[in-house]
Each structure stands twice: as structure tokens, then as C-alpha cells.
Design a protein around this motif. Structure first.
Motif, PDB file in Angstrom:
ATOM      1  N   ASP A   1      -1.819   6.964 -11.253  1.00 15.06           N
ATOM      2  CA  ASP A   1      -3.000   7.564 -11.876  1.00 15.06           C
ATOM      3  C   ASP A   1      -3.821   8.352 -10.858  1.00 15.06           C
ATOM      4  OD1 ASP A   1      -2.385   6.472 -14.325  1.00 15.06           O
ATOM      5  OD2 ASP A   1      -3.623   4.689 -14.020  1.00 15.06           O
ATOM      6  N   ILE A   2      -4.397   9.453 -11.323  1.00 15.32           N
ATOM      7  CA  ILE A   2      -5.394  10.190 -10.539  1.00 15.32           C
ATOM      8  C   ILE A   2      -6.760   9.641 -10.919  1.00 15.32           C
ATOM      9  CG2 ILE A   2      -6.462  12.445 -10.142  1.00 15.32           C
ATOM     10  CD1 ILE A   2      -3.727  13.715 -10.712  1.00 15.32           C
ATOM     11  N   VAL A   3      -7.426   8.997  -9.963  1.00 18.22           N
ATOM     12  CA  VAL A   3      -8.696   8.312 -10.226  1.00 18.22           C
ATOM     13  C   VAL A   3      -9.805   8.982  -9.419  1.00 18.22           C
ATOM     14  CG1 VAL A   3      -9.909   6.109 -10.184  1.00 18.22           C
ATOM     15  CG2 VAL A   3      -7.433   6.160 -10.595  1.00 18.22           C
ATOM     16  N   ILE A   4     -10.920   9.270 -10.060  1.00 20.40           N
ATOM     17  CA  ILE A   4     -12.051   9.932  -9.394  1.00 20.40           C
ATOM     18  C   ILE A   4     -13.189   8.930  -9.217  1.00 20.40           C
ATOM     19  CG2 ILE A   4     -13.744  11.800  -9.543  1.00 20.40           C
ATOM     20  CD1 ILE A   4     -11.753  13.222 -11.441  1.00 20.40           C
ATOM     21  N   ARG A   5     -13.735   8.876  -8.007  1.00 19.84           N
ATOM     22  CA  ARG A   5     -14.882   7.996  -7.748  1.00 19.84           C
ATOM     23  C   ARG A   5     -16.016   8.769  -7.092  1.00 19.84           C
ATOM     24  NH1 ARG A   5     -12.686   2.118  -5.520  1.00 19.84           N
ATOM     25  NH2 ARG A   5     -11.532   1.542  -7.404  1.00 19.84           N
ATOM     26  N   THR A   6     -17.230   8.376  -7.468  1.00 18.97           N
ATOM     27  CA  THR A   6     -18.443   8.838  -6.806  1.00 18.97           C
ATOM     28  C   THR A   6     -19.146   7.600  -6.246  1.00 18.97           C
ATOM     29  OG1 THR A   6     -19.945   8.562  -8.672  1.00 18.97           O
ATOM     30  CG2 THR A   6     -18.622  10.586  -8.628  1.00 18.97           C
ATOM     31  N   LYS A   7     -20.274   7.797  -5.621  1.00 19.33           N
ATOM     32  CA  LYS A   7     -20.993   6.635  -5.098  1.00 19.33           C
ATOM     33  C   LYS A   7     -21.553   5.763  -6.216  1.00 19.33           C
ATOM     34  CE  LYS A   7     -25.484   8.924  -4.419  1.00 19.33           C
ATOM     35  NZ  LYS A   7     -26.532   9.247  -3.404  1.00 19.33           N
ATOM     36  N   TYR A   8     -21.535   6.286  -7.449  1.00 20.89           N
ATOM     37  CA  TYR A   8     -22.076   5.539  -8.585  1.00 20.89           C
ATOM     38  C   TYR A   8     -21.035   4.678  -9.299  1.00 20.89           C
ATOM     39  CZ  TYR A   8     -25.795   8.883  -7.752  1.00 20.89           C
ATOM     40  OH  TYR A   8     -26.775   9.644  -7.158  1.00 20.89           O
TER      41      TYR A   8
ATOM     42  N   GLY B   1      -4.773  18.345  -6.649  1.00 20.70           N
ATOM     43  CA  GLY B   1      -5.411  19.527  -6.078  1.00 20.70           C
ATOM     44  C   GLY B   1      -6.183  20.318  -7.123  1.00 20.70           C
ATOM     45  N   ARG B   2      -5.606  20.456  -8.301  1.00 26.01           N
ATOM     46  CA  ARG B   2      -6.301  21.148  -9.391  1.00 26.01           C
ATOM     47  C   ARG B   2      -7.565  20.387  -9.789  1.00 26.01           C
ATOM     48  NH1 ARG B   2      -2.862  22.309 -14.429  1.00 26.01           N
ATOM     49  NH2 ARG B   2      -4.667  23.638 -14.862  1.00 26.01           N
ATOM     50  N   THR B   3      -7.467  19.060  -9.794  1.00 25.25           N
ATOM     51  CA  THR B   3      -8.633  18.232 -10.113  1.00 25.25           C
ATOM     52  C   THR B   3      -9.756  18.485  -9.111  1.00 25.25           C
ATOM     53  OG1 THR B   3      -7.212  16.521 -11.073  1.00 25.25           O
ATOM     54  CG2 THR B   3      -9.441  15.858 -10.394  1.00 25.25           C
ATOM     55  N   ALA B   4      -9.383  18.546  -7.830  1.00 26.02           N
ATOM     56  CA  ALA B   4     -10.378  18.815  -6.786  1.00 26.02           C
ATOM     57  C   ALA B   4     -11.033  20.172  -6.991  1.00 26.02           C
ATOM     58  CB  ALA B   4      -9.716  18.731  -5.405  1.00 26.02           C
ATOM     59  N   ALA B   5     -10.252  21.160  -7.411  1.00 26.48           N
ATOM     60  CA  ALA B   5     -10.805  22.495  -7.656  1.00 26.48           C
ATOM     61  C   ALA B   5     -11.845  22.455  -8.783  1.00 26.48           C
ATOM     62  CB  ALA B   5      -9.684  23.464  -8.006  1.00 26.48           C
TER      63      ALA B   5
ATOM     64  N   CYS C   1      14.621   9.619  -7.961  1.00 26.07           N
ATOM     65  CA  CYS C   1      13.321   9.802  -8.605  1.00 26.07           C
ATOM     66  C   CYS C   1      12.231   9.790  -7.544  1.00 26.07           C
ATOM     67  CB  CYS C   1      13.055   8.721  -9.662  1.00 26.07           C
ATOM     68  SG  CYS C   1      12.831   7.059  -8.987  1.00 26.07           S
ATOM     69  N   PHE C   2      11.018  10.044  -7.968  1.00 25.74           N
ATOM     70  CA  PHE C   2       9.852  10.065  -7.080  1.00 25.74           C
ATOM     71  C   PHE C   2       8.777   9.131  -7.609  1.00 25.74           C
ATOM     72  CE2 PHE C   2       5.522  11.939  -6.622  1.00 25.74           C
ATOM     73  CZ  PHE C   2       5.336  11.635  -5.274  1.00 25.74           C
ATOM     74  N   VAL C   3       8.146   8.389  -6.698  1.00 25.12           N
ATOM     75  CA  VAL C   3       7.018   7.520  -7.044  1.00 25.12           C
ATOM     76  C   VAL C   3       5.810   7.959  -6.224  1.00 25.12           C
ATOM     77  CG1 VAL C   3       6.108   5.174  -7.117  1.00 25.12           C
ATOM     78  CG2 VAL C   3       8.551   5.573  -7.527  1.00 25.12           C
ATOM     79  N   GLY C   4       4.718   8.302  -6.902  1.00 25.01           N
ATOM     80  CA  GLY C   4       3.516   8.693  -6.162  1.00 25.01           C
ATOM     81  C   GLY C   4       2.592   9.539  -7.012  1.00 25.01           C
ATOM     82  N   GLN C   5       1.602  10.088  -6.378  1.00 19.61           N
ATOM     83  CA  GLN C   5       0.615  10.906  -7.075  1.00 19.61           C
ATOM     84  C   GLN C   5       1.198  12.268  -7.438  1.00 19.61           C
ATOM     85  OE1 GLN C   5      -2.675  12.879  -4.871  1.00 19.61           O
ATOM     86  NE2 GLN C   5      -4.021  11.487  -5.992  1.00 19.61           N
ATOM     87  N   ASP C   6       0.790  12.810  -8.571  1.00 22.82           N
ATOM     88  CA  ASP C   6       1.069  14.202  -8.898  1.00 22.82           C
ATOM     89  C   ASP C   6       0.087  15.022  -8.070  1.00 22.82           C
ATOM     90  OD1 ASP C   6       1.300  16.757  -9.932  1.00 22.82           O
ATOM     91  OD2 ASP C   6       1.461  16.104 -12.011  1.00 22.82           O
TER      92      ASP C   6
END
Length: 343
Positions: free
Chosen positions: A333-340, A174-178, A164-169
Motif C-alpha cells: 500500500d501507498i500510505v500518506i502521513r502528516t504530523k496529524y 512519485g505521482r502521489t508526491a507530485a 514476480c515483484f514485491v514492493g511499492q508501486d
């Protein structure tokens, strides 16, 4: 109240001794009966005592090897902390966890470590792979010929026989970044990608996810260039200088791996730190500093500690309890952060 062997025996319609042999893999019992007893024990929530587990561990000699690449990077140092926590847990029950730390991309060293582990009787291996055909073949060989399960973590080689694999999708990351780049640019303009190691499967997947989503969903955005910093800050800084010279209309940069410091320092030096749209990965101290200052607009995170801890525990549960992983892909989890919302 803890479930006892006698309670399991009564539920299964067998003797207490038969339950003991089944749960401790002592043989002299039909396979179908053993499996039924184990299933009933799981359903009843049975947990062996700590002392009993330690004794069983000593008899079975459970040995797990962990092989980490890219150890010069800050993120993999965070992953290592998770590995060390799991090592302490397993060894508290009498098992053994041996760790190999490899800098850069060295598939030959990975395979040498795998062979050393096999020769010393280790019966499970967790590793961070790189894109290499011989390594792919070796993973398959260890599973099929030697019966040694392999768990990949942080990066994956999907079309192998690994457990199995453990880690980020990373493709989804990459799609999230787009999508975030589209939000910032209004769906128009030139953007470029700075990646790390050419042979890192995780970074390759992020890059593919980003380029695929841009082409399919945001045709007004043009990806003008893709370069590799090889996780070197100086190289990353020189790439930025060249980008700005070649593409004066450049509006965005996506950093798939390391090199954030080199990129941000150069943008600041050239007065582009407040106008260039920048997306990077991982909640490292250096990255968070540039996020707070506003040079980075978004950081996309993953759980480093889980990536280090879970593979060791998955192998432990498989080798000790014959418990297979629930899922082939155990994504963080894919987690998004900004300076806020830095926290």
C-alpha cells in the motif's frame, strides 16, 4: 474439520494412494490426473499436516537464497526483519534460507552470490536488484537455463524473466508526491529532487513518476534540478545548501530515498524549515521525528516487513506446493502521513 486424503480420493474418483502420490509429487501418475487431484484438493481446502510437510521438505531439500543490497540504509534493515521472520517459518518445516547482506550498489556481488547459491543446489532466489545490464541477463539465464525462479523485491527489473515483484508501486508513489506538492504550492513555483543511488530502480521510478505527473498535470510547477546524495547525509546537506544558493525562489523539495536527516538539519540551520515544502519517503524513526517537528510536510510509506517476508514465502509455496504467485506485481500500500496522523 480437516480434509482427508480419502475425501479427496472419493471426490476425484481415484484411490487414496494415487492422491498421496499426486500431492507429494512421488510420480507414477499421469500429469493430467495429478493436476486434477491438486485442483480438487485446493478447492476442498486441503492442508497437509505440519509433520507431513516437514517430512516432504526434508526429502525435497528446498533451499532459498535471499540477496539484499543497500543494507547500510535504515529501511533495508526493516526489510531484513521480514526476511528473518520468513526464514524462521521456512526452516521450521526443514527448509533452508541463506541471506546475503550487501552494502551500497554492488551488482557484481549480487551475481557472485547467485552463482554460489546455484552451485550449492539452491532452487529459488529473492533479491533486491540494481540497474545493471549484466544482472538483467543473469536473471534471465537463471530462469531459462537453470530453472531457478527469481523474485525481485523493494526494487524491480520489469523487462526480465523474474517470477514476480514485491514492493511499492514506485511510479505511482512519485505521482502521489507530485499531487501533494501541487496541493502545498498552489500549483506554482520551483521544486527540486534529491534522490539516492543513481542505479536504484525504485528511486528512478519514483523520480519518473514525480516528473511525469508535474509536467502533465501541473505546468505551473518547474522542476529546476535533480541531484543524487548516494544515501549520504553529508552529501544531502551540501546539495540543499547549493540549491538554496542557486535557486533562491525554491519552494519545494522531494526526497525520493535516504538523506532526510541531512536535508532537514540544513533547512533548520538556514531558517527554511518552516517555509520549504518537503516530501519524503518511509516511516523511519528519523523521518517521523522531522515530520512531527513540521520540517517534513508529508511522508509516503511502504510496508518494509512485507517486502522482506513475502518473497521468501512466495518461493516456498512455489517450490513446495507448485503454487504460482497470484499476481506478477504484488504491490504494498501507498500510505500518506502528516504530523496529524502519525499514529
Amino acid at each position: 474439520m480437516a480434509v482427508t486424503l480419502q475425501q479427496i480420493a472419493e471426490a476425484a474418483g481415484v484411490s487414496r494412494g494415487t492422491v498421496d502420490r499426486a500431492l507429494n509429487n512421488r510420480g507414477r501418475i499421469r500429469p493430467e490426473v495429478e493436476e486434477r487431484i491438486k485442483r480438487i484438493a485446493r478447492e476442498m481446502g486441503y492442508q497437509p499436516s505440519r509433520a507431513g510437510r516437514a517430512l516432504a521438505m526434508a526429502k525435497r531439500k528446498i533451499r532459498i537464497g535471499v540477496i539484499l543490497q543497500y543494507m547500510e540504509t535504515p529501511f533495508m534493515q526493516q526489510v531484513l526483519k521480514g526476511v528473518l521472520e520468513a526464514k524462521e517459518e521456512v526452516e521450521s518445516f526443514g527448509g533452508t534460507v541463506k541471506i546475503y547482506e550487501i552494502e551500497g550498489v554492488e551488482p557484481e556481488k549480487v551475481m557472485a552470490a547467485m552463482e554460489e547459491l546455484r552451485e550449492k543446489g539452491f532452487n529459488g532466489i529473492a533479491l533486491t536488484p540494481s540497474e545493471d545490464q549484466l544482472l538483467r541477463a543473469r536473471i534471465d539465464q537463471y530462469q531459462e537455463e537453470y530453472g531457478i525462479p527469481i523474485v525481485t523485491f523493494n526494487a524491480d527489473l520489469e523487462d526480465t524473466k523474474r517470477l514476480c515483484f514485491v514492493g511499492q508501486d514506485t511510479f505511482q508513489a512519485g505521482r502521489t508526491a507530485a499531487g501533494l506538492m501541487w496541493e502545498m504550492t498552489g500549483g506554482n513555483g520551483q521544486v527540486a529532487i534529491i534522490s539516492g543511488q543513481v542505479a536504484n530502480p525504485g528511486l528512478i521510478s519514483r523520480q519518473k513518476g514525480f516528473t511525469t505527473e508535474i509536467k502533465e498535470s501541473f505546468p505551473g510547477i518547474e522542476i529546476v534540478d535533480i541531484r543524487y546524495s548516494y544515501d549520504d547525509e553529508w552529501v544531502a546537506s551540501k546539495i540543499v545548501e547549493e540549491f538554496l544558493e542557486l535557486y533562491p525562489e525554491l519552494t519545494g523539495i522531494y526526497i525520493t530515498g535516504h538523506g532526510v536527516k541531512g536535508v532537514c538539519q540544513t533547512l533548520q540551520k538556514l531558517g527554511k524549515d518552516k517555509t520549504m515544502h518537503v516530501i519524503a519517503n518511509d516511516f523511519l524513526e528519523e523521518n517521523l521525528k522531522w515530520l512531527k517537528e513540521g520540517t517534513i510536510n508529508f511522508l509516503i510509506g511502504q510496508d518494509a516487513a512485507v517486502q522482506g517476508h513475502s518473497p521468501v514465502i512466495i518461493l516456498f509455496q512455489l517450490l513446495f506446493d507448485s503454487k504460482a504467485p497470484e499476481k506478477e506485481y504484488q504491490y504494498t500500500d501507498i500510505v500518506i502521513r502528516t504530523k496529524y496522523n502519525m499514529g
